[in-house]
Design a protein around this motif. Structure first.
Motif, PDB file in Angstrom:
ATOM      1  N   ARG A  27       0.860  -1.194   0.000  1.00 20.76           N
ATOM      2  CA  ARG A  27       0.000   0.000   0.000  1.00 20.76           C
ATOM      3  C   ARG A  27       0.885   1.229   0.000  1.00 20.76           C
ATOM      4  O   ARG A  27       1.915   1.271   0.687  1.00 20.76           O
ATOM      5  N   ALA A  30       0.831   8.208   1.975  1.00 18.86           N
ATOM      6  CA  ALA A  30       1.195   9.633   1.956  1.00 18.86           C
ATOM      7  C   ALA A  30       1.231  10.075   3.420  1.00 18.86           C
ATOM      8  O   ALA A  30       2.187   9.795   4.127  1.00 18.86           O
ATOM      9  N   LEU A  58       6.602  14.804  -4.994  1.00 23.34           N
ATOM     10  CA  LEU A  58       5.346  14.311  -4.404  1.00 23.34           C
ATOM     11  C   LEU A  58       4.814  15.278  -3.357  1.00 23.34           C
ATOM     12  O   LEU A  58       3.635  15.265  -3.027  1.00 23.34           O
ATOM     13  N   ILE A  99     -10.240  18.874   6.788  1.00 26.57           N
ATOM     14  CA  ILE A  99      -9.944  17.487   7.135  1.00 26.57           C
ATOM     15  C   ILE A  99      -9.319  17.400   8.527  1.00 26.57           C
ATOM     16  O   ILE A  99      -8.277  18.001   8.785  1.00 26.57           O
ATOM     17  N   GLY A 100      -9.991  16.664   9.409  1.00 22.93           N
ATOM     18  CA  GLY A 100      -9.421  16.349  10.716  1.00 22.93           C
ATOM     19  C   GLY A 100      -9.157  17.568  11.575  1.00 22.93           C
ATOM     20  O   GLY A 100      -9.935  18.517  11.603  1.00 22.93           O
ATOM     21  N   VAL A 104      -3.917  16.253  12.332  1.00 20.83           N
ATOM     22  CA  VAL A 104      -4.162  15.525  11.079  1.00 20.83           C
ATOM     23  C   VAL A 104      -3.704  16.368   9.889  1.00 20.83           C
ATOM     24  O   VAL A 104      -3.135  15.850   8.917  1.00 20.83           O
ATOM     25  N   ARG A 107      -0.312  16.075   8.220  1.00 21.91           N
ATOM     26  CA  ARG A 107      -0.028  14.868   7.436  1.00 21.91           C
ATOM     27  C   ARG A 107      -0.953  14.686   6.236  1.00 21.91           C
ATOM     28  O   ARG A 107      -0.509  14.315   5.161  1.00 21.91           O
ATOM     29  N   ASP A 122     -13.606  15.087   1.821  1.00 19.69           N
ATOM     30  CA  ASP A 122     -13.970  16.503   1.747  1.00 19.69           C
ATOM     31  C   ASP A 122     -13.349  17.264   0.579  1.00 19.69           C
ATOM     32  O   ASP A 122     -14.002  18.112  -0.029  1.00 19.69           O
ATOM     33  N   LEU A 159      -6.946   3.799 -10.695  1.00 22.11           N
ATOM     34  CA  LEU A 159      -5.506   3.549 -10.791  1.00 22.11           C
ATOM     35  C   LEU A 159      -5.230   2.048 -10.807  1.00 22.11           C
ATOM     36  O   LEU A 159      -5.861   1.293 -10.058  1.00 22.11           O
ATOM     37  N   LEU A 165      -0.417   8.209  -8.117  1.00 19.49           N
ATOM     38  CA  LEU A 165      -0.853   9.582  -8.375  1.00 19.49           C
ATOM     39  C   LEU A 165       0.288  10.486  -7.918  1.00 19.49           C
ATOM     40  O   LEU A 165       0.631  10.500  -6.734  1.00 19.49           O
ATOM     41  N   ARG A 183     -19.699  21.701   3.801  1.00 22.14           N
ATOM     42  CA  ARG A 183     -20.116  20.342   4.159  1.00 22.14           C
ATOM     43  C   ARG A 183     -21.090  20.419   5.320  1.00 22.14           C
ATOM     44  O   ARG A 183     -21.100  21.389   6.087  1.00 22.14           O
TER      45      ARG A 183
HETATM   46  C1  FAD Z   1      -8.951  12.094  13.110  1.00 17.90           C
HETATM   47  C2  FAD Z   1      -9.212  12.065  11.643  1.00 17.90           C
HETATM   48  C3  FAD Z   1     -10.091  12.982  11.096  1.00 17.90           C
HETATM   49  C4  FAD Z   1     -10.355  12.962   9.741  1.00 17.90           C
HETATM   50  N1  FAD Z   1     -11.224  13.894   9.257  1.00 17.90           N
HETATM   51  C5  FAD Z   1     -11.487  13.897   7.918  1.00 17.90           C
HETATM   52  C6  FAD Z   1     -12.360  14.878   7.372  1.00 17.90           C
HETATM   53  O1  FAD Z   1     -12.876  15.743   8.080  1.00 17.90           O
HETATM   54  N2  FAD Z   1     -12.617  14.831   6.037  1.00 17.90           N
HETATM   55  C7  FAD Z   1     -12.053  13.886   5.221  1.00 17.90           C
HETATM   56  O2  FAD Z   1     -12.316  13.904   4.025  1.00 17.90           O
HETATM   57  N3  FAD Z   1     -11.211  12.959   5.737  1.00 17.90           N
HETATM   58  C8  FAD Z   1     -10.913  12.942   7.041  1.00 17.90           C
HETATM   59  N4  FAD Z   1     -10.048  12.008   7.549  1.00 17.90           N
HETATM   60  C9  FAD Z   1      -9.470  10.996   6.636  1.00 17.90           C
HETATM   61  C10 FAD Z   1      -8.063  11.334   6.112  1.00 17.90           C
HETATM   62  O3  FAD Z   1      -7.380  12.176   6.998  1.00 17.90           O
HETATM   63  C11 FAD Z   1      -8.105  12.008   4.745  1.00 17.90           C
HETATM   64  O4  FAD Z   1      -8.768  11.185   3.829  1.00 17.90           O
HETATM   65  C12 FAD Z   1      -6.712  12.360   4.250  1.00 17.90           C
HETATM   66  O5  FAD Z   1      -6.801  13.295   3.216  1.00 17.90           O
HETATM   67  C13 FAD Z   1      -5.936  11.157   3.765  1.00 17.90           C
HETATM   68  O6  FAD Z   1      -4.654  11.594   3.330  1.00 17.90           O
HETATM   69  P1  FAD Z   1      -3.321  10.823   3.737  1.00 17.90           P
HETATM   70  O7  FAD Z   1      -2.233  11.531   3.035  1.00 17.90           O
HETATM   71  O8  FAD Z   1      -3.182  10.705   5.181  1.00 17.90           O
HETATM   72  O9  FAD Z   1      -3.636   9.409   3.072  1.00 17.90           O
HETATM   73  P2  FAD Z   1      -3.024   7.979   3.389  1.00 17.90           P
HETATM   74  O10 FAD Z   1      -3.647   7.411   4.598  1.00 17.90           O
HETATM   75  O11 FAD Z   1      -1.562   8.020   3.302  1.00 17.90           O
HETATM   76  O12 FAD Z   1      -3.586   7.214   2.125  1.00 17.90           O
HETATM   77  C14 FAD Z   1      -4.947   6.997   1.917  1.00 17.90           C
HETATM   78  C15 FAD Z   1      -5.154   6.014   0.773  1.00 17.90           C
HETATM   79  O13 FAD Z   1      -4.735   6.557  -0.445  1.00 17.90           O
HETATM   80  C16 FAD Z   1      -3.667   5.801  -1.016  1.00 17.90           C
HETATM   81  N5  FAD Z   1      -2.724   6.779  -1.544  1.00 17.90           N
HETATM   82  C17 FAD Z   1      -2.178   7.797  -0.847  1.00 17.90           C
HETATM   83  N6  FAD Z   1      -1.427   8.550  -1.655  1.00 17.90           N
HETATM   84  C18 FAD Z   1      -1.488   7.993  -2.879  1.00 17.90           C
HETATM   85  C19 FAD Z   1      -0.925   8.326  -4.129  1.00 17.90           C
HETATM   86  N7  FAD Z   1      -0.150   9.395  -4.295  1.00 17.90           N
HETATM   87  N8  FAD Z   1      -1.184   7.535  -5.190  1.00 17.90           N
HETATM   88  C20 FAD Z   1      -1.998   6.477  -5.056  1.00 17.90           C
HETATM   89  N9  FAD Z   1      -2.566   6.109  -3.901  1.00 17.90           N
HETATM   90  C21 FAD Z   1      -2.317   6.870  -2.828  1.00 17.90           C
HETATM   91  C22 FAD Z   1      -3.133   4.980   0.099  1.00 17.90           C
HETATM   92  O14 FAD Z   1      -2.564   3.781  -0.371  1.00 17.90           O
HETATM   93  C23 FAD Z   1      -4.351   4.745   0.931  1.00 17.90           C
HETATM   94  O15 FAD Z   1      -5.113   3.711   0.394  1.00 17.90           O
HETATM   95  C24 FAD Z   1      -9.749  12.008   8.900  1.00 17.90           C
HETATM   96  C25 FAD Z   1      -8.866  11.088   9.446  1.00 17.90           C
HETATM   97  C26 FAD Z   1      -8.589  11.114  10.807  1.00 17.90           C
HETATM   98  C27 FAD Z   1      -7.624  10.123  11.365  1.00 17.90           C
END
Ligand code: FAD
Lengths: 288, 756
Positions: A27, A30, A58, A99-100, A104, A107, A122, A159, A165, A183
């Protein structure tokens, strides 16, 4: 006892080969704010985690052809501090920054939000409304895909297993244009959208809408581009009749489920409301 | 020396010293249940039922047992099957057999998440793998989730041996109704016949969880000689000792329970889930075992409090005197009997002096987790129905809602429906202060509404122990017998400092384990500052008497001539050339005056005083999304005397916050198969900090409790009683229709607004 390997490749090509080598058991990571939560809860059980954050390109934002190239793994906090990007696409940034929490935001990335493929993500309706395009790389080279084509179902994307991506291309912002995202959550934060709506509009000198795109979330198995809703605004001055047409188009596009987060009827009603409100905010921003 | 009426002379009580547990908590050093480690410790894990209701046909653990790293596996056969009797559990009593059955099911599983087996292994991931290898064969049975469906004839029966208590003659068939609780007085039909106005309605509330941030966690270590130790966070180390020892068939003296720092309990930690299982695992393999629940397990298998269905009907005269009321309350008990419906009946009308009352309560089992105490158990739901009905009455009569309540408010001497006489009550004063408050006088903006509601809670006293040790340098250590969930270390130290005449910085309070301090009831019922506080004050008084005796001996004067003030002994005999003796001076030469200076007191504290609260909630609703926003909130309460006012305010704010969550968004959502669908903080929507405005407080100190040395009344539970109706009354006024079903989630509110 099963361990998990952690890889941090330095190039996209290395990441792609690592993905290939793992043959579906890897997996990409990011920010990890979805992935790590899923691994802890036992819903994701990868053998290899490939961290994208160490790959140049990236992460980060650069100008190109009047628009922006935004690295797929750029954290929300970095997006929110980029004044030029925020000025050009306030709707996308407000969506990403919802988001978060502060933690959060340090990251969470747009790439992760899109590729996690939650219909409630979102930033995605806002990216759709903004007409953003994904830059994808795989073993066969590079390709491009509009954001609205990426999600194919809950947790599923267009994908291939060995594609990454890499970045988002934001178009050059037209004069007198802007966007907005709203939202609905029962709380004020730390919640998942019951409904989300992103709208971008362009106006002519007299305030008539010349182009509009509407993206909605959490009302179907994927986020949606509602072309008819955008079309409802074009040629109008956001009068009640045009807004009613927009609302009807949004409602017609909704195919929600009833679940613990909201009933289908409620989601449909509120999607229209939010799309209308977001359209008016986008118009006000565009004419400001 | 202390009579509860010494307000003017107090130096420490009533001040706001920095909380003694604060620095450790904000720097992450505090040791909560899951933070404890022992050498050789194993990781435990629990196997839980996927069925809402099923017979356990067979448990095959052979594959799990042969997995390398697995050291012990237990099922219900590892418990003492003969365990019976009851154990004190905060607000009531709990049957040991049912607690054991809830910790590990024997014949049947009664809800999704019901524990059936447990494993201890050298690594958490091995334990998880082993859990998957345990094969349980079930015979699925029809299940029932809803209270009314569970009460209906022909409903799936949870317990073949459950015959409704409280009906005469004993029913000839078992049912899901564990108890029928009836209470009342006067001529209710007569009251309705002669009433000028009648309001009535059916009200429902959803099951809600206590929502403590710290999941249940413990470490248990079985000694080779049987002498064992459990470290855990709970609301009562003695309660844990009693339950664990009885479930495992061991003498109490062979088990020491050491209380950890606790990250919230709200009543939900007045029972055990993990501790007997962890100790049974440790007994089997001889190594310490740690068990920690995930948040999902907390939702599936601990707490919550009952959802309810209530019918209420009130008769009144046209000038607003309530002449009679009748009420039916049916409360979910979860898988085992024990909902707080009896307390619901007792408290429903406890704020009001009503001559004619008829209440009937039903305790109903269904295929949900066994309910646990939650802040003022049973009272918030009952108050939701009654305070909504009273609000409706005020509207019908065109009366101010506070005036209507004032007209009916209990005053000293009134008799409650359960027979107690109202004493030292400041309900009237509380209502008056709310009426005079800036909040109540502030006009509302367009689109806003204000809800008013009141609430009552008994507060209890009971058995408590405390010790006061004078250190060699003249400082003092207080040993409390109760885990500190609401700031009791601060209030214990403050009361000791006040009594001893010391500055607060010279007094520290710790929580003793079961082997180092006398018995105490658990931290529940808002009893600790009252009851354990009384023991602390009495121990401090003994120490003062001892210090005076030692000073008299040192000076060779008559004891009557020794005065103790501000931590110093002074001799009032002018014939003696006696220099004042400080605490330090006496303590440093204690060997010469009789040895160490200390006192321990164990009491059964009587004279707890009830508390009353009145809350105001201003709110607005987005008419297109149905989403409510609380814009201003005030919680006023009859608190006797606030020992540490900031902590008391914190209790009022916390109770209000939880009550607002209960009113607006919290609920257990079940799927068709009896599966809990929202077992996470993401989907179980407790309020987050940004959801709420600052909660203003009014501490009403008009009537200190004369039975407590510093006038304390319990304060922790009252504040969760009024908010449900305070919020719902405001929402009802905006919607233009009485909102009778909690939670008032956006979808529900929007649907109601759309109808109008
Ligand atoms: C406390 C908390 C609150 C949150 N609140 C929200 C919210 O309000 N709104 C919301 O929409 N989400 C929310 N989220 C969910 C999450 O934070 C978001 O979806 C966030 O944008 C994910 O980004 P990430 O970089 O952490 O993804 P990751 O966890 O690193 O990846 C998510 C998925 O995408 C894949 N991926 C990541 N990058 C790539 C890439 N470049 N190419 C291909 N595949 C890829 C990964 O393999 C995985 O399957 C929350 C999460 C937490 C823990």
């Amino acid at each position: 006892m099963s361990g998990v390997d952690y890889l941090s490749p330095g190039t996209v090509a290395d990441a792609v080969s690592a993905l290939r080598a793992a043959g579906g058991s890897a997996r990409l990571m990011a920010g990890g704010t979805d992935l790590l939560v899923q691994m802890r809860g036992g819903r994701a059980k990868p053998k290899v985690v490939i961290d994208l954050k160490g790959i140049p390109g990236l992460s980060g934002i650069r100008l190109e052809g009047g628009g922006f190239i935004v690295g797929a793994a750029t954290p929300g906090a970095v997006l929110g501090e980029h004044e030029a990007l925020k000025a050009a696409w306030p709707g996308v940034i407000e969506a990403a920054n919802l988001i978060g929490s502060t933690q959060v935001q340090g990251r969470a990335s747009l790439g992760g939000n899109l590729c996690n493929a939650s219909p409630a993500a979102d930033s995605v309706p806002a990216l759709i409304a903004a007409g953003v395009v994904c830059l994808i790389e795989g073993p066969g080279g590079k390709r491009e895909l509009p954001v609205e084509k990426v999600q194919t179902g809950p947790g599923k994307t267009a994908l291939a297993v060995d594609e990454i991506l890499v970045a988002f291309r934001f178009p050059a912002k037209a004069a007198q244009s802007s966007d907005a995202y709203l939202r609905m959550i029962p709380r004020t934060e730390m919640d998942i959208a019951v409904v989300g709506a992103g709208v971008s509009v362009s106006l002519d000198a007299s305030g008539v809408c010349t182009a509009a795109r509407v993206g909605i979330g959490a009302v179907a198995p994927t986020t949606l581009l509602v072309e008819a809703a955008g079309a409802a605004l074009v040629g109008s001055e956001f009068d009640d009749a045009a807004l009613a047409k927009l609302e009807a188009a949004v409602a017609a596009a909704c195919r929600p489920i009833s679940d613990k987060r909201g009933t289908a009827e409620y989601r449909t009603k509120v999607a229209s409301v939010l799309a209308r409100r977001a359209a008016l905010i986008a118009r006000d921003r565009a004419s400001a | 020396m202390s009579d509860g009426n010494q307000g003017g002379k107090l130096k420490v009580v009533g001040q706001r010293p920095i909380r003694p547990d604060g620095v450790d908590k904000v720097t992450g050093r505090a040791q909560f249940g899951a933070d404890f480690h022992l050498p050789g410790m194993l990781a435990g894990r629990i196997k839980r039922s996927p069925h809402a209701h099923a017979r356990i046909v067979k448990i095959d653990a052979s594959a799990a047992a042969s997995l390398p790293g697995v050291k012990a596996i237990v099922t219900s056969v590892d418990f003492d099957r003969g365990a019976s009797g009851e154990v004190e559990a905060g607000e009531g009593h709990t049957a040991i057999r049912e607690v054991a059955e809830n910790c590990l099911a024997s014949g049947k599983v009664l809800y999704v998440g019901h524990a059936v087996a447990a494993v201890a292994a050298t690594h958490p991931e091995i334990a998880a793998e082993a859990i998957d290898l345990i094969e349980v064969t079930y015979e699925a049975l029809p299940h029932v989730i809803d209270v009314e469906e569970a009460m209906a004839p022909g409903a799936p029966l949870l317990h073949a041996d459950l015959f409704t208590k409280g009906v005469n003659p004993k029913p000839d068939k078992p049912s899901n109704i564990a108890l029928k609780s009836v209470m009342g007085r006067g001529d209710v039909p007569g009251a309705f016949k002669s009433a000028d106005v009648i309001v009535e309605g059916r009200y429902t509330t959803a099951a809600v969880h206590q929502g403590y941030i710290e999941p249940h966690a413990c470490v248990a270590s079985w000694g080779a000689d049987g002498q064992s130790t459990v470290w855990c966070s709970s609301q009562g180390q003695f309660l844990v000792r009693a339950l664990v020892a009885k479930i495992l068939g061991m003498p109490l003296s062979d088990l020491k329970v050491i209380p950890a720092e606790i990250g919230g309990g709200f009543g939900g930690k007045t029972t055990v889930y993990l501790e007997p299982v962890a100790l049974a695992l440790s007994r089997k393999c001889g190594r310490p075992v740690k068990l920690v629940m995930s948040r999902e397990e907390v939702f599936l298998a601990s707490g919550p409090t009952s959802g309810s269905v209530m019918d209420v009907k009130i008769a009144a005269t046209k000038d607003g005197k309530i002449t009679g009321a009748e009420m039916m309350l049916a409360y979910q008990a979860g898988a085992f009997p024990g909902s707080p419906v009896h307390l619901g009946c007792m408290t429903a009308f406890a704020c009001y002096d009503v001559e004619n009352l008829a209440l009937v309560g039903y305790d109903v089992v269904s295929n949900r987790p066994k309910v646990a105490a939650y802040r003022a158990p049973g009272a918030p739901m009952a108050a939701f129905a009654v305070e909504s009905a009273i609000d409706e009455l005020a509207r019908k009569l065109g009366m101010d809602p506070i005036d209507l309540r004032l007209k009916n408010a209990v005053r000293d001497g009134a008799k409650t429906v359960y027979g107690a006489t109202v004493k030292s009550a400041a309900f009237v004063e509380t209502l008056e202060m709310v009426k005079a408050s800036a909040h109540y006088k502030t006009p509302l903006a367009k689109g806003q509404a204000r809800g008013v509601a009141a609430g009552f809670w008994f507060n209890i006293g009971g058995e408590s122990s405390a010790a006061v040790h004078v250190d060699e340098d003249g400082g003092v250590t207080v040993v409390s017998s109760n885990p500190d969930i609401g700031g009791s270390r601060a209030s214990m130290a403050m009361m000791a400092a006040e009594t001893l005449g010391l500055p607060i910085e010279r007094v520290r309070c710790i929580i003793g384990d079961t082997a180092s301090i006398g018995y105490s009831g658990s931290t529940g019922g808002s009893r600790v500052t009252f009851a354990t506080g009384m023991a602390v004050v009495q121990a401090a008084e003994k120490v003062v008497a001892d210090l005076k005796r030692r000073a008299a001996e040192t000076w060779g004067c008559d004891l009557a001539m020794v005065e103790w003030a501000d931590g110093v002994a002074k001799c009032a005999d002018p014939s003696k050339d006696a220099k004042p003796l400080s605490m330090k001076a006496i303590a440093s030469r204690s060997a010469k005056t009789g040895g160490p200076i200390a006192a321990e007191v164990s009491i059964n504290a009587q004279g707890a005083a009830a508390g009353y609260g009145v809350h105001l909630c201003d709110l607005e609703i987005d008419p297109e999304t149905g989403r409510s926003t609380v814009i201003r909130y005030t919680a006023a309460q009859d608190v006797g005397r606030a020992i540490h006012p900031a902590y008391v305010e914190g209790q009022l704010q916390g109770g209000a916050a939880q009550g607002i969550g209960w009113a607006l968004n919290e609920e257990y959502v079940y799927g068709k198969s009896g599966q809990l669908e929202n077992a996470s903080f993401l989907d179980y929507r407790m309020p987050v900090a940004s959801d709420l405005p600052m909660i203003d407080t009014i501490l009403v100190e008009a009537r200190p409790n004369p039975r407590h040395p510093y006038g304390a009344k319990g304060v922790g539970e009252v504040p969760i009683v009024p908010p449900l109706a305070a919020v719902a009354n405001a929402v009802s006024h905006i919607v233009g229709e009485r909102m009778t079903s909690l939670p008032l989630s956006p979808a529900k509110v929007l649907a109601a607004m759309a109808k109008r």
